[in-house]
Write a protein that holds these residues in place. Structure first.
Motif, short mmCIF file in Angstrom:
data_model
loop_
_atom_site.label_atom_id
_atom_site.label_comp_id
_atom_site.label_asym_id
_atom_site.label_seq_id
_atom_site.Cartn_x
_atom_site.Cartn_y
_atom_site.Cartn_z
N ALA A 178 0.81 -1.21 0.00
CA ALA A 178 0.00 0.00 0.00
C ALA A 178 0.85 1.26 0.00
CB ALA A 178 -0.93 -0.01 1.22
N ASP A 179 2.08 1.20 0.57
CA ASP A 179 2.93 2.39 0.62
C ASP A 179 4.10 2.35 -0.35
OD1 ASP A 179 4.18 0.35 1.91
OD2 ASP A 179 4.61 1.45 3.76
N ALA A 180 4.61 1.16 -0.66
CA ALA A 180 5.76 1.07 -1.59
C ALA A 180 5.86 -0.35 -2.14
CB ALA A 180 7.05 1.49 -0.88
N PHE A 181 6.74 -1.15 -1.56
CA PHE A 181 6.93 -2.53 -2.00
C PHE A 181 7.35 -3.37 -0.80
CE2 PHE A 181 10.72 -0.02 -3.04
CZ PHE A 181 11.66 -0.62 -2.22
N LEU A 182 7.24 -4.68 -0.94
CA LEU A 182 7.61 -5.59 0.13
C LEU A 182 9.13 -5.62 0.26
CD1 LEU A 182 6.59 -7.65 2.23
CD2 LEU A 182 6.85 -9.42 0.48
N ARG A 183 9.62 -5.27 1.43
CA ARG A 183 11.06 -5.17 1.64
C ARG A 183 11.66 -6.53 1.99
NH1 ARG A 183 8.64 -1.22 4.79
NH2 ARG A 183 8.86 0.94 4.07
N LEU A 184 12.80 -6.81 1.43
CA LEU A 184 13.59 -7.98 1.79
C LEU A 184 15.03 -7.50 1.96
CD1 LEU A 184 12.95 -11.06 2.13
CD2 LEU A 184 14.15 -11.38 -0.02
N PRO A 185 15.37 -7.02 3.17
CA PRO A 185 16.71 -6.42 3.38
C PRO A 185 17.82 -7.36 2.95
CG PRO A 185 15.29 -6.03 5.27
CD PRO A 185 14.56 -6.98 4.39
N SER A 186 18.87 -6.78 2.40
CA SER A 186 20.01 -7.56 1.91
C SER A 186 21.24 -6.67 1.92
CB SER A 186 19.74 -8.07 0.49
OG SER A 186 19.62 -6.98 -0.40
N PRO A 187 22.44 -7.29 1.94
CA PRO A 187 23.67 -6.50 1.85
C PRO A 187 23.85 -5.99 0.42
CG PRO A 187 24.20 -8.83 1.91
CD PRO A 187 22.72 -8.72 2.12
N SER B 221 2.34 -3.08 6.53
CA SER B 221 1.80 -2.65 5.24
C SER B 221 1.18 -3.82 4.51
CB SER B 221 2.90 -2.02 4.39
OG SER B 221 2.37 -1.50 3.19
N SER B 222 0.01 -3.60 3.92
CA SER B 222 -0.69 -4.66 3.18
C SER B 222 -0.13 -4.80 1.78
CB SER B 222 -2.19 -4.36 3.11
OG SER B 222 -2.74 -4.25 4.41
N ILE B 223 -0.16 -6.03 1.26
CA ILE B 223 0.32 -6.33 -0.09
C ILE B 223 -0.83 -6.16 -1.08
CG2 ILE B 223 1.21 -8.16 -1.58
CD1 ILE B 223 2.73 -9.24 0.79
N LEU B 224 -0.53 -5.57 -2.23
CA LEU B 224 -1.54 -5.45 -3.29
C LEU B 224 -1.72 -6.81 -3.96
CD1 LEU B 224 -0.66 -2.03 -4.97
CD2 LEU B 224 -2.01 -2.50 -2.93
N ALA B 225 -2.97 -7.23 -4.11
CA ALA B 225 -3.24 -8.54 -4.72
C ALA B 225 -2.69 -8.61 -6.13
CB ALA B 225 -4.74 -8.81 -4.71
#
Length: 546
Positions: A167-176, A221-225
């Protein structure tokens, strides 16, 4: 003639808006060939030769038309190599209520708005300057965004590798990124399984103010379908594991409880050490469920940084996740996948290759050696066959005069082959059970050694060894060849055992072995087991996967 010409003008309309020959609903991968997608323009003739079926056999346009074009896709499996057959036919709608002709041209396109100039400004002001006006082209333009086919395709589904939107940006998957420090700017890609580890700077005094160590940061944050849609999917907490300072982990009972970082006795509790996302999606590219599993820990005031781990995996709805051994080719060191053909196959097609009873993961296994080398003690212990690893195992069986031939033979067969030996082996590490051409049948051979008895009545044929030979080839491009199994042979060797006198014993060795043979490379000088390969490449040498 005049009436005929007028009738022709009435019934004839402009060309169809949708070109069914160019429409492909199963084309999910960008610039890559989708498996069994016969309408994918990225697929070549060599790719079609590897298909087992066409996932979308027919493509049509508007079903309300009385007559329309239909694109028919099929495979000619009798050809060598198999070929894709494309036909464009006229399909007739049997319904009485159908659209005979789309002859209103203004409804099929949008006229470009008239740009104001010094010459037409007064005319446009007179036409559109009042509180109300009639302007049909503008009324059509109000729905341009909803009717534009390009926009519809862009928002109707997720495609492979597209960032998962929230809803605000994108699903984060932190990484180096450059160093080992975590960067939160890495988006999770659709259908891209990832696992990352990175270092995060922390302190006990500020742990409550660091967003990236809080559970809320990963589920708020919710994910867009589907991309750019208003339908959202909430991220639920699937499980919480609490890790102590000494590394001991305990499963927390209440997964619905939000545990936020807190300072207690110079310790900061409920620090996020790991997050594992699991996304459930449909075959139409829509996300329907999202769950997160957390590993929470504690730090003391001496800790300046922590290591966090992040994972994301995807499962299609109404399917069971199957452990793979490569994508697509086998990876050295991963188990060789195997299974059975169900009774009545190929109907129903929903039945998958079953795992045999001694191995729930559908793997090819052999006898596992034990420290005491006792075959009866090792019965039932199996070890998986790992791709690319030549293996040998064995044990010793003590035979007495009281043993009967038939029970002894059955015991040794169960020892060598397990409770149920598989019938097929997957040719690729990611072969699906419904793709029958991706499974290689196991060929069984029986050989006999020279016996030591003179009469049949006083001897017994018993199996003493199982030799499995796996022939594989390097399949695909020379830049990134994929390992593919092309043949599997299981050889049982029997020996003639003379009946022992009363009170006597005999110990025999029982062995199992696995040998992997690369038949894609020419034989070494002096080795005549395999002929040298012709310099001409086979038709299906280049594989569509990267």
């Amino acid at each position: 003639e005049i009436r005929g010409a007028a009738r022709a003008r009435t019934h004839s309309g402009p060309a169809p808006v949708t070109d069914v020959a160019k429409l492909c609903v199963c084309d999910l991968l960008v610039a890559q060939c989708d498996v069994n997608c016969c309408c994918d323009p990225d697929c070549s003739a060599a790719d079609f030769s590897l298909f087992t079926t066409c996932s979308v056999p027919i493509v049509t346009g508007d079903s309300r038309l009385c007559s329309q074009k239909a694109a028919i896709y099929s495979l000619d499996v009798e050809a060598n190599p198999p070929e894709m057959i494309f036909k464009l036919i006229d399909q007739v709608n049997p319904s009485v209520f159908c659209i005979h002709a789309t002859n209103y041209k203004q409804a099929l396109s949008f006229s470009s708005p008239e740009m104001p100039t010094s010459e037409n400004f007064d005319q446009l002001l007179k036409r559109f300057g009042s509180a109300t006006f009639s302007a049909e082209p503008d009324s059509w333009n109000m729905n341009t965004d909803a009717q534009n086919p390009a926009d519809v395709n862009e928002t109707s589904r997720y495609e492979y590798g597209v960032p998962i939107q929230t809803a605000d940006a994108f699903l984060r998957l932190p990484s180096p990124v450059v160093s080992s420090w975590c960067s939160d700017a890495n988006p999770a890609g659709f259908l891209v399984n990832q696992a990352t580890k990175c270092t995060r700077s922390v302190s006990v005094e500020k742990c409550g103010n660091i967003q990236a160590v809080s559970m809320l940061f990963y589920i708020n944050s919710s994910i867009l379908a589907v991309p750019k849609s208003s339908q959202t999917v909430n991220i639920t907490v699937q499980s919480i594991v609490v890790q102590s300072l000494n590394g001991m982990r305990t499963l927390h009972n209440g997964s619905d409880v939000l545990r936020l970082p807190m300072v207690l006795d110079e310790l900061c509790l409920n620090i996020v050490l790991g997050v594992s996302y699991h996304i459930t999606y449909t075959d139409a590219g829509e996300i329907i469920e999202a769950a997160a599993s957390f590993v929470l820990g504690a730090i003391n005031k001496e800790a300046l940084s922590i290591q966090q781990s992040f994972e994301i995996s995807f499962t299609q709805v109404n399917t069971k996740p199957v452990p793979l051994s490569g994508n697509p080719g086998y990876v050295v060191g991963l188990p060789v996948r195997a299974g059975f053909r169900p009774q009545g196959y190929p109907f129903p097609v929903e039945i998958l290759f079953a795992a045999f009873s001694t191995n729930k993961h559908s793997q090819l296994t052999i006898l596992q050696s034990t420290s005491n080398q006792d075959c009866l003690a090792a019965q039932g212990d199996r070890t998986p066959v790992l791709f690319g690893y030549n293996m040998i195992s064995g044990c010793k069986l003590r035979i007495t005069a009281a043993m009967k031939c038939q029970p002894l033979t059955e015991t040794l067969l169960d020892l060598l082959k397990g409770q149920s030996f598989p019938e097929y082996v997957a040719s690729f590490g990611n072969s699906q059970a419904q793709d029958v051409l991706d499974w290689v049948p196991i060929t069984h051979l029986h050989t006999s050694e020279q016996g030591i008895s003179n009469t049949f009545q006083s001897s017994c044929q018993i199996p003493v060894s199982l030799e499995i030979e796996v022939k594989w080839t390097k399949y695909g491009s020379l830049v990134n060849p994929q390992a593919r199994i092309v043949n599997v042979t299981a050889s049982i060797t029997t020996t003639t055992l003379k009946q022992l006198p009363s009170g006597r014993e005999r110990t025999i060795p029982v062995t199992s072995s696995v040998v992997f043979s690369d038949i894609s490379s020419p034989a070494e000088p002096g080795y005549k087991a395999w002929p040298t390969i012709n310099a001409k490449l086979p038709f299906d040498f280049f594989f569509p996967f990267v």
